[in-house]
Design a protein around this motif. Structure first.
Motif, short mmCIF file in Angstrom:
data_model
loop_
_atom_site.label_atom_id
_atom_site.label_comp_id
_atom_site.label_asym_id
_atom_site.label_seq_id
_atom_site.Cartn_x
_atom_site.Cartn_y
_atom_site.Cartn_z
N TYR A 1 -67.35 16.77 37.48
CA TYR A 1 -67.21 17.78 38.89
C TYR A 1 -65.78 17.71 38.96
CZ TYR A 1 -66.63 12.92 41.41
OH TYR A 1 -66.76 11.35 41.75
N GLY A 2 -65.33 18.41 40.11
CA GLY A 2 -64.75 19.38 41.30
C GLY A 2 -64.41 19.50 41.94
N ILE A 3 -63.87 19.96 42.52
CA ILE A 3 -64.01 20.88 43.36
C ILE A 3 -63.04 22.22 43.40
CG2 ILE A 3 -64.50 18.72 45.61
CD1 ILE A 3 -60.97 19.00 45.63
N SER A 4 -63.25 23.30 44.10
CA SER A 4 -62.53 24.44 44.83
C SER A 4 -61.77 24.37 46.09
CB SER A 4 -63.61 25.45 44.34
OG SER A 4 -63.11 26.90 43.96
N SER A 5 -60.47 24.42 46.27
CA SER A 5 -60.46 24.18 46.74
C SER A 5 -58.49 24.85 46.91
CB SER A 5 -60.43 22.63 47.76
OG SER A 5 -59.31 22.44 49.04
N GLU B 1 -58.01 14.32 49.14
CA GLU B 1 -58.25 12.74 49.55
C GLU B 1 -59.06 12.92 48.24
OE1 GLU B 1 -59.02 10.51 52.33
OE2 GLU B 1 -56.60 11.77 52.65
N TYR B 2 -59.88 13.83 47.59
CA TYR B 2 -61.10 14.00 46.77
C TYR B 2 -60.29 13.01 45.31
CZ TYR B 2 -64.97 16.15 48.28
OH TYR B 2 -65.59 16.72 49.22
N VAL B 3 -58.41 13.31 45.20
CA VAL B 3 -58.05 12.64 44.58
C VAL B 3 -58.21 10.98 44.61
CG1 VAL B 3 -55.67 11.46 42.95
CG2 VAL B 3 -57.09 14.33 43.46
N ASN B 4 -58.05 10.41 46.15
CA ASN B 4 -57.76 9.02 46.48
C ASN B 4 -59.63 8.14 46.54
OD1 ASN B 4 -54.98 8.75 46.18
ND2 ASN B 4 -54.94 9.56 48.05
N ARG B 5 -60.20 9.19 46.23
CA ARG B 5 -61.88 8.36 46.71
C ARG B 5 -61.73 8.99 45.58
NH1 ARG B 5 -61.77 10.45 53.24
NH2 ARG B 5 -63.83 9.48 53.23
N HIS C 1 -63.64 9.79 41.50
CA HIS C 1 -63.63 10.41 39.88
C HIS C 1 -63.54 11.97 39.83
CE1 HIS C 1 -64.74 5.90 40.63
NE2 HIS C 1 -63.08 5.86 39.82
N LEU C 2 -62.75 12.33 40.08
CA LEU C 2 -63.92 14.66 40.48
C LEU C 2 -62.68 13.97 38.69
CD1 LEU C 2 -61.23 16.69 43.23
CD2 LEU C 2 -60.18 14.14 41.80
N SER C 3 -62.76 15.61 38.27
CA SER C 3 -62.03 15.94 36.75
C SER C 3 -61.42 16.75 37.02
CB SER C 3 -63.12 16.26 35.88
OG SER C 3 -64.04 14.89 35.21
#
Length: 307
Positions: free
Chosen positions: A146-150, A158-162, A164-166
């Motif tokens: 999973y990942g984010i589009s941002s 926040e997502y990097v620190n919290r 396991h996004l790819s």
């Protein structure tokens, strides 16, 4: 076409991904573009549940079903169409994500999604619940990563620190170098890939830039006025190294960064798709070429995307 790993997911995708939003809703035209992409060596296809009210996912899934095990399908969730379908609302809740994935899987005609992405994000989202939804979908085998589009540095951090996004999908090009200061370093340090959209900057980084100039300068490149854009593009075009093309420089510049996994470019015609595929397969930039481009172009700040 070369492939790169998306984050640390074990998923390898072609350096050029097809942004499927632009393939349209005519089935024959969409199929022709998707099949040409396969012929050109593209294995990465990016769609979203928002595009054409889900029709885009249906076309992608149906056309690519015969080669499903050879490709990477990425889709997105988080936006919900209103009942009359004239606008959408944002919903990053765990309940919505886990429901939305079921509909995407059905439309795509597959039992798993390679890369499932949050289609946006703010600091006000229930981020722990959002991450939990993605982690549960991975554990259930419904998604591989999973990942984010941002383009919001605070949200990305926040997502990097919290989690396991790819990957993080974000706008990035020679003319939009904002990610280089506030996003790419933390992604590279943590093994998270950037998937770059908008690599040719509204068509400016192509040989058709003159006809795009007046409109493109008002589309989110506010750190350039029309004259300074013209100056940069003129230098890039006239002084580019021998054997280089403008759009080739555009793709290879983005892919030069160690955090980059792929560039996502749309194509509304077969000709445009073939040209993108040709351009991305130009030789990697030398350090001298990379530095030359940076000296010509500008950096900028995410001054409007703090939350």
């Amino acid at each position: 076409m070369n492939k790169r790993e998306i984050g640390q997911s074990g998923i390898f995708a072609s350096e050029l991904g097809l942004g499927c939003m632009s393939i349209g809703t005519d089935q024959s035209q969409a199929e022709a573009i998707l099949k040409t992409a396969l012929d050109e060596g593209i294995t990465y296809f990016d769609t979203a549940d928002l595009y054409d009210f889900g029709v885009n996912e249906q076309l992608v899934g149906k056309t690519l079903q015969p080669v499903r095990d050879q490709i990477v399908i990425a889709t997105k969730a988080g936006n919900r169409w209103t009942d009359n379908k004239d606008s959408w609302t944002w919903d990053a809740s765990k309940a919505h994500i886990k429901e939305a994935v079921k509909h995407s899987l059905k439309r795509l005609g597959t039992d798993y999604i390679d890369l499932y992405q949050l289609h946006g994000g703010t600091l006000e989202d229930p981020m722990d619940d959002t991450i939990e939804a993605f982690e549960e979908l991975k554990a259930e085998g419904l998604i591989r990563a999973y990942g984010i589009s941002s383009i919001r540095p605070t949200v990305i951090n926040e997502y990097v620190n919290r989690s396991h996004l790819s990957s993080v999908m974000m706008q990035y090009s020679i003319l939009d170098r904002r990610p280089e200061v506030q996003a790419l370093p933390i992604l590279a340090e943590n093994g998270v890939s950037v998937v770059a959209r908008g690599p040719v900057a509204f068509g400016l980084l192509t040989d058709k830039w003159r006809e795009k100039l007046s409109k493109a300068s008002k589309k989110g490149l506010k750190w350039y006025d029309e004259n300074s854009l013209k100056d940069v593009l003129t230098v890039l075009e006239n002084e580019k190294p021998a054997g280089r093309t403008l759009n080739g420089l555009a793709f290879r510049y983005v892919l030069h960064h160690p955090a980059a996994a792929a560039v996502i470019a749309g194509a509304s015609s077969i000709e445009q798709l073939k040209e993108n595929a040709r351009a991305v397969q130009e030789a990697a930039l030398t350090e001298e070429e990379y530095k030359w481009i940076q000296d010509i172009s500008k950096t900028a700040d995410y001054d409007e995307h703090r939350l």
